[in-house]
Design a protein around this motif. Structure first.
Motif, short mmCIF file in Angstrom:
data_model
loop_
_atom_site.label_atom_id
_atom_site.label_comp_id
_atom_site.label_asym_id
_atom_site.label_seq_id
_atom_site.Cartn_x
_atom_site.Cartn_y
_atom_site.Cartn_z
N MET A 49 3.56 7.24 -4.73
CA MET A 49 4.68 6.66 -4.01
C MET A 49 5.17 7.32 -2.35
SD MET A 49 8.21 3.69 -4.65
CE MET A 49 6.72 3.31 -6.61
N ILE A 50 4.85 7.13 -1.17
CA ILE A 50 5.30 8.02 -0.52
C ILE A 50 6.31 7.88 -0.05
CG2 ILE A 50 3.15 6.91 1.37
CD1 ILE A 50 4.17 10.85 0.22
N ALA A 51 6.93 6.80 0.08
CA ALA A 51 7.98 6.49 0.46
C ALA A 51 8.67 5.29 -0.30
CB ALA A 51 7.58 6.23 2.24
N GLU A 52 9.29 5.92 -1.01
CA GLU A 52 10.24 4.53 -1.41
C GLU A 52 10.97 3.64 -0.97
OE1 GLU A 52 12.54 6.09 -5.19
OE2 GLU A 52 10.40 7.98 -5.53
N PRO A 53 11.04 2.47 -1.78
CA PRO A 53 11.95 1.88 -0.58
C PRO A 53 13.44 1.36 -0.71
CG PRO A 53 10.24 0.13 -2.22
CD PRO A 53 10.50 2.14 -2.49
N ASP A 54 14.13 1.23 0.13
CA ASP A 54 15.24 0.79 0.79
C ASP A 54 16.12 -0.35 0.00
OD1 ASP A 54 17.85 0.85 1.92
OD2 ASP A 54 17.53 2.59 3.31
N MET A 55 16.39 -0.34 -1.49
CA MET A 55 17.26 -1.25 -1.84
C MET A 55 18.22 -1.97 -0.98
SD MET A 55 15.29 -1.20 -5.04
CE MET A 55 16.85 -1.77 -6.07
N HIS A 111 0.77 -1.24 0.11
CA HIS A 111 0.19 -0.29 0.32
C HIS A 111 1.12 1.18 -0.19
CE1 HIS A 111 -2.82 -2.92 1.24
NE2 HIS A 111 -3.64 -2.63 0.78
N PRO A 112 1.04 1.86 -1.46
CA PRO A 112 2.67 2.52 -1.43
C PRO A 112 2.29 3.86 -0.76
CG PRO A 112 2.07 2.45 -3.38
CD PRO A 112 0.91 1.04 -2.10
N MET A 113 0.52 4.94 -0.57
CA MET A 113 0.16 5.78 -0.59
C MET A 113 0.55 5.92 0.92
SD MET A 113 -1.87 8.25 -2.63
CE MET A 113 -1.83 9.63 -2.43
N SER A 114 0.10 5.25 1.30
CA SER A 114 -0.35 5.24 2.90
C SER A 114 1.01 4.30 3.81
CB SER A 114 -1.59 4.46 3.55
OG SER A 114 -1.77 2.96 3.02
#
Length: 265
Positions: free
Chosen positions: A188-194, A49-52
């Motif tokens: 995408m409010i918080a992009e993944p840390d690779m 859930h990328p926005m929340s």
């Protein structure tokens, strides 16, 4: 999450608000969408859930995962590596992967995930997901359909979107325009840390009135004004031709990710 269109057909593209903000989105993520040099590009597949910045869903091994460059299809499943992605509220199975870019042009990345059982709705969800990355600032085939069961074909360059501009696309079902389809839209409010396999920050975003929703018009087209930079996801809900899996309802969705940029002064 709404899985049915409010109207049988829509005559014009519109924006409205749905009843629930937390939308499922399949990600094919890489930090940069415009690549300058040849080489291996890291990817991450997460069902989220990328926005929340919310609940993460466990992925099964994708049915298909591949790239398309100038009509040539390359299987990327051998690059898949299962990981644990740690969201703010839980953790679940996701995948690391990669694609090798050699020549200049557009590379379409496609994931056909295993259907996911959503217990709260008693349905399966399968989001056929696409993102287009570019090497060398040479556009080639970004506007061409890939022949998927369902897909969103961009009518605006998906890796060259600018904040304040309008992004447009057309939803296809078995290659034909799909009118009156509901599209959920999320930032995408918080992009993944690779490296850490978790969100880069703890931000969340709530839209007044619920999720951002667009409806396709009679030609299957929709438009959206981009308000801020970063990745934006578009999910055309329940548009795919497959409607049942394991004797339960299947919502077969088409997902497209684009990245918007701020124009420098």
């Amino acid at each position: 999450m709404l899985r049915k269109s409010i109207f049988a057909a829509a005559m014009v593209s519109v924006l409205s608000m749905a009843q629930q903000a937390n939308a499922h989105f399949q990600l094919i993520y890489t930090p940069e969408i415009n690549i300058k040099k040849a080489g291996e590009v890291p990817l991450k597949l997460v069902f989220w859930h990328p926005m929340s910045n919310g609940h993460t869903m466990a992925m099964g091994e994708p049915v298909e995962f591949y790239s398309v460059f100038k009509g040539k299809k390359t299987d990327l499943k051998p690059t898949l590596n299962p990981i644990t992605f740690k969201g703010l509220s839980n953790e679940a199975t996701a995948y690391d992967a990669s694609v090798t870019l050699k020549r200049n042009g557009d590379y379409a990345l496609v994931a056909v995930p295993a259907p996911y059982y959503e217990e709260s709705e008693d349905i399966y969800i399968q989001q056929i997901t696409k993102v287009i990355i570019n090497k060398g600032d040479v556009p080639t085939n970004w506007s061409e359909p890939l022949g998927l069961k369902t897909e969103i074909v961009p009518l605006s360059k998906p890796y060259g979107a600018l904040v304040g501009s309008t992004f447009s696309g057309v939803v296809l079902k078995n290659g034909q325009p799909a009118p009156g389809v509901e599209i959920e839209i999320e930032h995408m409010i918080a992009e993944p840390d690779m490296n850490a396999n978790k969100p880069q920050n703890a931000k969340v975003s709530e839209v007044p009135g619920g999720a951002i929703v667009a409806l396709t018009d009679a030609q299957g087209k929709f438009s959206f004004g981009i308000p801020k930079a970063g990745y934006w996801g578009f999910a055309a809900l329940g548009v795919g031709p497959d409607s049942e899996f394991n004797a339960k309802e299947l919502s077969q969705d088409a997902v497209l990710w684009i990245k918007a940029h701020t124009l420098e002064d």
